[in-house]
Design an enzyme around this catalytic site. Sequence first.
Site, PDB file in Angstrom:
ATOM      1  N   LYS A  65       0.838  -1.212   0.000  1.00  0.00           N
ATOM      2  CA  LYS A  65       0.000   0.000   0.000  1.00  0.00           C
ATOM      3  C   LYS A  65       0.867   1.253   0.000  1.00  0.00           C
ATOM      4  O   LYS A  65       0.372   2.371  -0.038  1.00  0.00           O
ATOM      5  CB  LYS A  65      -0.901   0.024   1.241  1.00  0.00           C
ATOM      6  CG  LYS A  65      -2.008  -0.979   1.233  1.00  0.00           C
ATOM      7  CD  LYS A  65      -3.137  -0.759   2.246  1.00  0.00           C
ATOM      8  CE  LYS A  65      -2.897  -0.451   3.604  1.00  0.00           C
ATOM      9  NZ  LYS A  65      -4.076  -0.514   4.494  1.00  0.00           N
TER      10      LYS A  65
ATOM     11  N   LYS B  39       2.613   2.139   2.607  1.00  0.00           N
ATOM     12  CA  LYS B  39       2.494   2.710   3.958  1.00  0.00           C
ATOM     13  C   LYS B  39       3.587   2.128   4.846  1.00  0.00           C
ATOM     14  O   LYS B  39       3.695   0.915   4.997  1.00  0.00           O
ATOM     15  CB  LYS B  39       1.128   2.339   4.562  1.00  0.00           C
ATOM     16  CG  LYS B  39       0.043   3.345   4.273  1.00  0.00           C
ATOM     17  CD  LYS B  39      -1.149   3.112   5.211  1.00  0.00           C
ATOM     18  CE  LYS B  39      -1.988   4.357   5.288  1.00  0.00           C
ATOM     19  NZ  LYS B  39      -3.109   4.241   6.223  1.00  0.00           N
TER      20      LYS B  39
HETATM   21  N1  C2G Z   1     -10.280   6.821   9.897  1.00  0.00           N
HETATM   22  C1  C2G Z   1     -11.280   7.677  10.353  1.00  0.00           C
HETATM   23  N2  C2G Z   1     -10.949   8.901  10.827  1.00  0.00           N
HETATM   24  C2  C2G Z   1      -9.650   9.303  10.859  1.00  0.00           C
HETATM   25  C3  C2G Z   1      -8.630   8.435  10.421  1.00  0.00           C
HETATM   26  C4  C2G Z   1      -8.974   7.174   9.931  1.00  0.00           C
HETATM   27  O1  C2G Z   1     -12.480   7.317  10.323  1.00  0.00           O
HETATM   28  N3  C2G Z   1      -9.363  10.552  11.342  1.00  0.00           N
HETATM   29  C5  C2G Z   1     -10.687   5.518   9.381  1.00  0.00           C
HETATM   30  C6  C2G Z   1     -10.304   5.329   7.918  1.00  0.00           C
HETATM   31  O2  C2G Z   1     -11.259   5.945   7.066  1.00  0.00           O
HETATM   32  C7  C2G Z   1     -10.319   3.804   7.796  1.00  0.00           C
HETATM   33  C8  C2G Z   1      -9.876   3.352   9.198  1.00  0.00           C
HETATM   34  O3  C2G Z   1     -10.017   4.492  10.075  1.00  0.00           O
HETATM   35  O4  C2G Z   1     -11.654   3.348   7.562  1.00  0.00           O
HETATM   36  C9  C2G Z   1      -8.448   2.885   9.230  1.00  0.00           C
HETATM   37  O5  C2G Z   1      -7.659   3.913   8.646  1.00  0.00           O
HETATM   38  P1  C2G Z   1      -6.187   3.505   8.115  1.00  0.00           P
HETATM   39  O6  C2G Z   1      -5.480   2.776   9.182  1.00  0.00           O
HETATM   40  O7  C2G Z   1      -5.582   4.705   7.494  1.00  0.00           O
HETATM   41  O8  C2G Z   1      -6.563   2.423   7.019  1.00  0.00           O
HETATM   42  P2  C2G Z   1      -6.282   2.501   5.435  1.00  0.00           P
HETATM   43  O9  C2G Z   1      -4.836   2.644   5.207  1.00  0.00           O
HETATM   44  O10 C2G Z   1      -7.234   3.472   4.897  1.00  0.00           O
HETATM   45  O11 C2G Z   1      -6.624   0.983   4.995  1.00  0.00           O
HETATM   46  O12 C2G Z   1      -8.374  -2.306   2.081  1.00  0.00           O
HETATM   47  C10 C2G Z   1      -8.615  -1.079   2.749  1.00  0.00           C
HETATM   48  C11 C2G Z   1      -7.383  -0.532   3.394  1.00  0.00           C
HETATM   49  O13 C2G Z   1      -6.683  -1.527   4.116  1.00  0.00           O
HETATM   50  C12 C2G Z   1      -7.766   0.635   4.312  1.00  0.00           C
END
Ligand code: C2G
Length: 152
Positions: free
Chosen positions: A44, A46
Amino acid sequence: MKTIITYGTFDLFHIGHLNLLRKLKSLGDNLIVAVSTDEFNELKGKKTLIPYEQRAEIIKSIRYVDQVIPENCWEQKIDDIRNNNVDIFAIGNDWEGKFDFLKEFCQVIYLDRTDGISTTYLKSTLKNFLSVPKEDIINALNVLEQLKRDFE
Ligand code: C2G
Protein backbone atom coordinates in the site's frame (compact mmCIF):
# COMPACT_ATOMS: atom_id res chain seq x y z
CA MET A 1 -27.09 -11.70 13.55
CA LYS A 2 -25.79 -8.82 11.43
CA THR A 3 -22.09 -8.99 10.57
CA ILE A 4 -20.01 -5.98 9.56
CA ILE A 5 -16.47 -6.05 8.12
CA THR A 6 -13.91 -3.30 7.74
CA TYR A 7 -10.27 -3.08 6.69
CA GLY A 8 -7.42 -0.87 7.82
CA THR A 9 -3.86 -0.38 9.00
CA PHE A 10 -4.74 1.21 12.39
CA ASP A 11 -1.16 2.38 13.02
CA LEU A 12 -0.64 4.61 16.10
CA PHE A 13 -4.23 3.90 17.21
CA HIS A 14 -6.12 7.18 17.78
CA ILE A 15 -9.61 8.59 18.41
CA GLY A 16 -10.45 8.58 14.70
CA HIS A 17 -10.01 4.80 14.64
CA LEU A 18 -12.00 4.37 17.86
CA ASN A 19 -14.86 6.55 16.59
CA LEU A 20 -15.01 4.47 13.42
CA LEU A 21 -15.05 1.15 15.28
CA ARG A 22 -17.80 2.43 17.60
CA LYS A 23 -19.90 3.55 14.59
CA LEU A 24 -19.27 0.24 12.81
CA LYS A 25 -20.46 -1.80 15.80
CA SER A 26 -23.63 0.31 16.02
CA LEU A 27 -24.53 -0.97 12.53
CA GLY A 28 -24.98 -4.57 13.71
CA ASP A 29 -23.95 -7.31 16.13
CA ASN A 30 -20.68 -8.83 14.97
CA LEU A 31 -17.75 -6.65 13.89
CA ILE A 32 -14.83 -8.19 12.00
CA VAL A 33 -11.76 -6.01 11.50
CA ALA A 34 -9.19 -7.01 8.88
CA VAL A 35 -5.89 -5.42 9.94
CA SER A 36 -3.37 -4.80 7.18
CA THR A 37 -0.22 -6.91 7.64
CA ASP A 38 3.19 -5.24 7.47
CA GLU A 39 3.82 -6.89 4.11
CA PHE A 40 0.51 -5.59 2.69
CA ASN A 41 1.24 -2.10 4.01
CA GLU A 42 4.44 -2.13 1.98
CA LEU A 43 2.28 -2.89 -1.07
CA LYS A 44 0.00 0.00 0.00
CA GLY A 45 3.11 2.21 0.23
CA LYS A 46 2.49 2.71 3.96
CA LYS A 47 5.39 2.56 6.43
CA THR A 48 3.93 1.55 9.80
CA LEU A 49 5.61 2.27 13.16
CA ILE A 50 3.70 -0.40 15.09
CA PRO A 51 4.14 -3.99 13.85
CA TYR A 52 1.12 -6.04 12.72
CA GLU A 53 1.01 -8.33 15.79
CA GLN A 54 0.72 -5.33 18.13
CA ARG A 55 -1.76 -3.45 15.92
CA ALA A 56 -3.93 -6.60 15.74
CA GLU A 57 -3.69 -7.11 19.53
CA ILE A 58 -4.79 -3.51 20.18
CA ILE A 59 -7.77 -3.85 17.82
CA LYS A 60 -8.72 -7.23 19.39
CA SER A 61 -8.88 -5.55 22.82
CA ILE A 62 -11.36 -2.90 21.71
CA ARG A 63 -14.81 -3.68 23.17
CA TYR A 64 -16.58 -3.01 19.83
CA VAL A 65 -14.50 -5.59 17.94
CA ASP A 66 -15.53 -9.26 17.84
CA GLN A 67 -12.92 -10.71 15.50
CA VAL A 68 -9.63 -9.68 13.90
CA ILE A 69 -8.27 -11.22 10.71
CA PRO A 70 -5.16 -10.27 8.70
CA GLU A 71 -5.55 -8.21 5.54
CA ASN A 72 -2.92 -9.66 3.20
CA CYS A 73 -4.05 -8.27 -0.16
CA TRP A 74 -6.60 -6.06 -1.94
CA GLU A 75 -8.31 -9.09 -3.48
CA GLN A 76 -9.46 -10.92 -0.33
CA LYS A 77 -12.58 -8.85 0.40
CA ILE A 78 -15.09 -10.89 -1.64
CA ASP A 79 -13.89 -14.18 -0.12
CA ASP A 80 -13.96 -12.62 3.37
CA ILE A 81 -17.54 -11.41 2.80
CA ARG A 82 -18.67 -14.81 1.54
CA ASN A 83 -16.77 -16.90 4.13
CA ASN A 84 -18.03 -14.81 7.06
CA ASN A 85 -21.61 -14.20 5.83
CA VAL A 86 -20.97 -10.47 6.00
CA ASP A 87 -24.04 -8.20 5.73
CA ILE A 88 -22.22 -4.84 5.64
CA PHE A 89 -18.83 -3.72 4.35
CA ALA A 90 -18.08 -0.31 5.88
CA ILE A 91 -15.04 1.97 5.85
CA GLY A 92 -14.16 5.65 6.23
CA ASN A 93 -15.31 7.99 3.46
CA ASP A 94 -11.74 8.70 2.37
CA TRP A 95 -12.48 5.53 0.37
CA GLU A 96 -15.82 6.86 -0.97
CA GLY A 97 -16.81 4.86 -4.06
CA LYS A 98 -13.65 2.74 -4.13
CA PHE A 99 -15.38 -0.43 -2.94
CA ASP A 100 -18.76 -0.10 -4.69
CA PHE A 101 -18.02 -3.37 -6.54
CA LEU A 102 -18.75 -5.13 -3.24
CA LYS A 103 -22.43 -4.05 -3.49
CA GLU A 104 -23.01 -7.30 -5.40
CA PHE A 105 -22.17 -9.21 -2.21
CA CYS A 106 -23.28 -7.02 0.70
CA GLN A 107 -24.34 -3.53 1.72
CA VAL A 108 -21.51 -0.97 1.30
CA ILE A 109 -21.34 2.03 3.66
CA TYR A 110 -18.80 4.88 3.77
CA LEU A 111 -18.67 6.55 7.18
CA ASP A 112 -17.54 10.10 7.94
CA ARG A 113 -13.94 10.28 9.10
CA THR A 114 -13.04 12.09 12.33
CA ASP A 115 -11.61 15.50 11.48
CA GLY A 116 -8.30 16.80 12.85
CA ILE A 117 -6.59 13.48 13.54
CA SER A 118 -4.70 10.99 11.39
CA THR A 119 -1.71 8.70 11.73
CA THR A 120 0.10 10.89 9.18
CA TYR A 121 -0.54 13.97 11.34
CA LEU A 122 0.72 12.18 14.47
CA LYS A 123 3.87 11.01 12.69
CA SER A 124 4.67 14.49 11.34
CA THR A 125 4.05 16.07 14.77
CA LEU A 126 6.35 13.53 16.41
CA LYS A 127 8.97 14.11 13.70
CA ASN A 128 8.87 17.90 14.20
CA PHE A 129 9.17 17.49 17.96
CA LEU A 130 12.10 15.09 17.67
CA SER A 131 13.89 17.41 15.23
CA VAL A 132 14.09 20.21 17.84
CA PRO A 133 17.81 20.65 18.67
CA LYS A 134 18.71 19.11 22.05
CA GLU A 135 20.18 22.45 23.23
CA ASP A 136 16.82 24.15 22.68
CA ILE A 137 15.07 21.50 24.77
CA ILE A 138 17.69 21.82 27.54
CA ASN A 139 17.38 25.64 27.47
CA ALA A 140 13.59 25.40 27.69
CA LEU A 141 13.86 23.01 30.64
CA ASN A 142 16.31 25.39 32.40
CA VAL A 143 13.88 28.27 31.90
CA LEU A 144 11.07 26.15 33.38
CA GLU A 145 13.29 25.23 36.34
CA GLN A 146 14.07 28.92 36.92
CA LEU A 147 10.39 29.87 36.70
CA LYS A 148 9.57 27.13 39.23
CA ARG A 149 12.19 28.53 41.62
CA ASP A 150 10.92 32.09 41.14
CA PHE A 151 7.41 31.05 42.06
CA GLU A 152 8.39 28.90 45.07
N1 C2G B 1 -10.28 6.82 9.90
C1 C2G B 1 -11.28 7.68 10.35
N2 C2G B 1 -10.95 8.90 10.83
C2 C2G B 1 -9.65 9.30 10.86
C3 C2G B 1 -8.63 8.44 10.42
C4 C2G B 1 -8.97 7.17 9.93
O1 C2G B 1 -12.48 7.32 10.32
N3 C2G B 1 -9.36 10.55 11.34
C5 C2G B 1 -10.69 5.52 9.38
C6 C2G B 1 -10.30 5.33 7.92
O2 C2G B 1 -11.26 5.94 7.07
C7 C2G B 1 -10.32 3.80 7.80
C8 C2G B 1 -9.88 3.35 9.20
O3 C2G B 1 -10.02 4.49 10.08
O4 C2G B 1 -11.65 3.35 7.56
C9 C2G B 1 -8.45 2.89 9.23
O5 C2G B 1 -7.66 3.91 8.65
P1 C2G B 1 -6.19 3.50 8.12
O6 C2G B 1 -5.48 2.78 9.18
O7 C2G B 1 -5.58 4.70 7.49
O8 C2G B 1 -6.56 2.42 7.02
P2 C2G B 1 -6.28 2.50 5.44
O9 C2G B 1 -4.84 2.64 5.21
O10 C2G B 1 -7.23 3.47 4.90
O11 C2G B 1 -6.62 0.98 5.00
O12 C2G B 1 -8.37 -2.31 2.08
C10 C2G B 1 -8.61 -1.08 2.75
C11 C2G B 1 -7.38 -0.53 3.39
O13 C2G B 1 -6.68 -1.53 4.12
C12 C2G B 1 -7.77 0.63 4.31
